[in-house]
Enzyme design. Sequence first.
Site, PDB file in Angstrom:
ATOM      1  N   GLU A   1      -2.149  42.821  14.787  1.00 10.47           N
ATOM      2  CA  GLU A   1      -1.681  43.521  15.975  1.00 10.47           C
ATOM      3  C   GLU A   1      -0.489  44.391  15.596  1.00 10.47           C
ATOM      4  O   GLU A   1       0.358  44.000  14.798  1.00 10.47           O
ATOM      5  CB  GLU A   1      -1.292  42.524  17.070  1.00 10.47           C
ATOM      6  CG  GLU A   1      -2.510  41.933  17.758  1.00 10.47           C
ATOM      7  CD  GLU A   1      -2.124  41.106  18.969  1.00 10.47           C
ATOM      8  OE1 GLU A   1      -1.209  41.499  19.702  1.00 10.47           O
ATOM      9  OE2 GLU A   1      -2.754  40.050  19.163  1.00 10.47           O
TER      10      GLU A   1
ATOM     11  N   CYS B   1      -3.990  34.882  17.370  1.00  9.72           N
ATOM     12  CA  CYS B   1      -4.918  34.653  16.245  1.00  9.72           C
ATOM     13  C   CYS B   1      -4.501  33.509  15.337  1.00  9.72           C
ATOM     14  O   CYS B   1      -5.218  32.521  15.222  1.00  9.72           O
ATOM     15  CB  CYS B   1      -5.070  35.941  15.433  1.00  9.72           C
ATOM     16  SG  CYS B   1      -5.970  37.241  16.299  1.00  9.72           S
TER      17      CYS B   1
END
Length: 439
Positions: free
Chosen positions: A156, A266
Site C-alpha cells: 500500500e 495484509c
Amino acid sequence: MKMTVIGCGYLGATHAACMAELGHEVLGMDVDIDKVHTLNSGKAPFFERDLDDLLATHTASGRLHFTASYKEAADFADLHFIGVGTPQQPGSDAYDLSHLFEAVRRLAPGLTRPAVVAVKSTVPVGTAPRVAELLREQAPAGDLIEVAWNPEFLRESFAVEDTLRPDRLVLGFNTGHSRAEALLRQAFAEIIDSGTPTIVTDWATAELAKGAANSFLATKISFINAMAEVCEKSGADVAELADILGHDIRIGRRGMRPGLGFGGGCLPKDLRGFITRADELGADEAVGMLREADTVNARRRRRVIDLAREELGTDLRGKRITVWGAAFKPGTDDVRDSPALAVAQDLHGLGATVTVTDPKALDNARKLHPGLDYVEDPIAAAEDADLLLHLTEWPQFSPIDPRRLAARTRNPKVIDARGTLDTARWRDAGWTIRCLGHR
C-alpha cells in the site's frame, strides 16, 4: 485485450487502472454502487498514491469503466481477474472466503463461452480446486472455464508502482493450462517483455506465495524488534545494529526497520491465516517461529503503553496524550490493524484523553474509534499535551519545529516509536525523548 476485474478495493481498483495503463480495455465490477460511481468519476474511494491520476486518465479515455453488474462483466470479456477481499473470519485467524465464493457463484451463470478466471485474492492453500469445481458446476461453459492463480505482492502507497513494475510475476495453473497461460502472458506482455521474472507453477505453490512472503516479511520485522528489546536492556542502539546486519547480503537492510511493528490489512492477516492453514494441514510445529513473530509484534504496542506510564505515572486518568499518526503506515489512509490506533485506543481505555492527528486517515479512524479526539493540524493537536507519541512516520511530522511545539504542550515529552525524529534536535529544544531500542 478486453478483461474484467471483479472486486474494486485496494487491489482490484489498482489492478484495473494499471491494466488500462498497459493498453487494455478494462471493466471493473463491484457490488458497492457508491464505489462504482466514485470510480467512474475518475477517483478512488481511498487514498493510494498515483491511483487517482490513472483513474482520471483512463475513465476519460474510455479504456476503463466500472459496473455493478456481474452479467455485464461476464459478457464483456473472456479473461476475468478476481480481487475481492479475504479478511479474517470473525473470532478466528482463518481467512473468510465468503466474498470470493460469492463472486464466483454470481459470475458463473454468465460464463457461456470458454473463459479464464484468474484469482488474485490471498487465500489458504487448497482453495483453487474448490473455485474450479464451483465454476464447473455452475457455469454453462463448464469444463471450458480454466482457473489460474495470479497472487499480488502490492505494498500500500506503492501499489501502482508494484503493479506496473513488479519484482516478479507468478502464474499458477492446473494441468492442461495452455489457453489460460497464453491469455495471461498476453495480458502481462509489456511487464514480461521488460524482463520481470515470471514463474509458472501449480495452483498450490501460487496460493502459498503471498502468505509465505508476508509471513517472512513479518518475521523479519519482528526479528529486528526483538533485537530492539535486547538493545534497550543492554544500552545498544537498534538502528545502528540494523545497519550492521543489513550490510550482510544474506540478510539485507530493506524491510528491517525497528519500531512499533507491522499492521495493515495484509501482513497480520496473512501471517495468522498462514499459521492457521498450517495447523489444519498438520504442520503446526513448522510454523512455531511465525507464532513468535506475531507475539513480538503485539509486544511492541504494549511497550509504548508501558513507556507512557513510566513518563506519566500508572494512573493516566486526566492526562492528555497526543498521537501523531492513525494510518498503519505513511502514504495511505488505511487504518486496518493500525498499531498507532491500537495504542491510542488502549490509552483511552486507561483513562487518558487522546487526540489523534494524521494527514490522510482521520475519517477512517473516526469511524473505527469514535471515542478518540481528532485534530487535523499536528501542532494544534499537541495543545496542552502531557505526552506526544510519534506512531506513524509521516514525512510531514519530522520537519515540525520542536521549540515551537514545546510552547504549546503542558510537558515537552515525546515517545518516538518509529525512530525517525531527530533526537538531538528535540533534546536541544528541551524535550525528553524516548525511542524504542535507541540510546
